[in-house]
Scaffold this motif. Structure first.
Motif, short mmCIF file in Angstrom:
data_model
loop_
_atom_site.label_atom_id
_atom_site.label_comp_id
_atom_site.label_asym_id
_atom_site.label_seq_id
_atom_site.Cartn_x
_atom_site.Cartn_y
_atom_site.Cartn_z
N GLU A 1 37.44 43.59 32.60
CA GLU A 1 37.22 43.26 31.20
C GLU A 1 37.15 41.75 30.94
OE1 GLU A 1 39.74 44.14 27.30
OE2 GLU A 1 39.25 45.97 28.42
N THR B 1 31.92 42.83 37.04
CA THR B 1 31.51 43.77 36.00
C THR B 1 32.55 44.87 35.77
OG1 THR B 1 30.17 45.01 37.60
CG2 THR B 1 29.05 43.32 36.29
N GLN C 1 33.43 40.77 32.61
CA GLN C 1 32.24 41.62 32.55
C GLN C 1 31.16 41.14 31.59
OE1 GLN C 1 34.14 45.09 29.71
NE2 GLN C 1 33.80 45.52 31.83
#
Length: 146
Positions: free
Chosen positions: A87, A84, A90
């Motif tokens: 990028e 998470t 996530q």
């Protein structure tokens, strides 16, 4: 395995639970491509194209991750935190599928961005149904972010 499409990434150290989950998902053709990894360290290497997965196309992301919490090397919560925070990963839905009913585990998993938290049923048929229903929902019903 390096660059095939991945429907479900199953991160589970218990061989029996993994086999049961894979059988349930394949029985009704819910998922074609299931990758099973036995610990959090291998999962992170796979997702980020490191270690023995160096060179894997990391843009080929799983449609959903089924994640156990209590694993050797790197725990499920540590994996979730890294996923998470990055990028690249996530937006991948993560379903915690674990035997822990402990409130701190549930709370921490959701705080770290888990999309769902499921306690593994203890009997075979209930476990099979839960996993099958998870696969149907996350692969066929849910509308993912592309």
């Amino acid at each position: 395995m390096d660059n095939i499409e991945v429907d479900i990434l199953l991160i589970e150290d218990n061989a029996n639970d993994a086999e049961l989950a894979i059988t349930a998902l394949q029985k009704n053709n819910v998922a074609k491509h299931i990758i099973h990894l036995k610990n959090g360290a291998d999962a992170l290497d796979f997702l980020f194209g490191q270690g023995r997965y160096k060179g894997r196309n990391i843009n080929n992301k799983p449609k959903v991750i089924l994640l156990d919490l209590k694993m050797p090397k790197v725990s499920g919560l540590e994996v979730l935190e890294k996923l998470t925070a990055n990028e690249l990963t996530q937006k991948i839905p993560v379903v915690v599928l674990t035997s822990s009913k402990e409130h701190p585990d549930v709370e921490k998993a959701y705080a770290l961005g888990a999309n769902s938290y499921i306690v593994k049923p203890v009997d075979f048929e209930s476990f099979r149904k839960v996993v099958n229903d998870l696969g149907i929902y996350w692969l066929l019903v849910n509308q993912p972010i592309l």
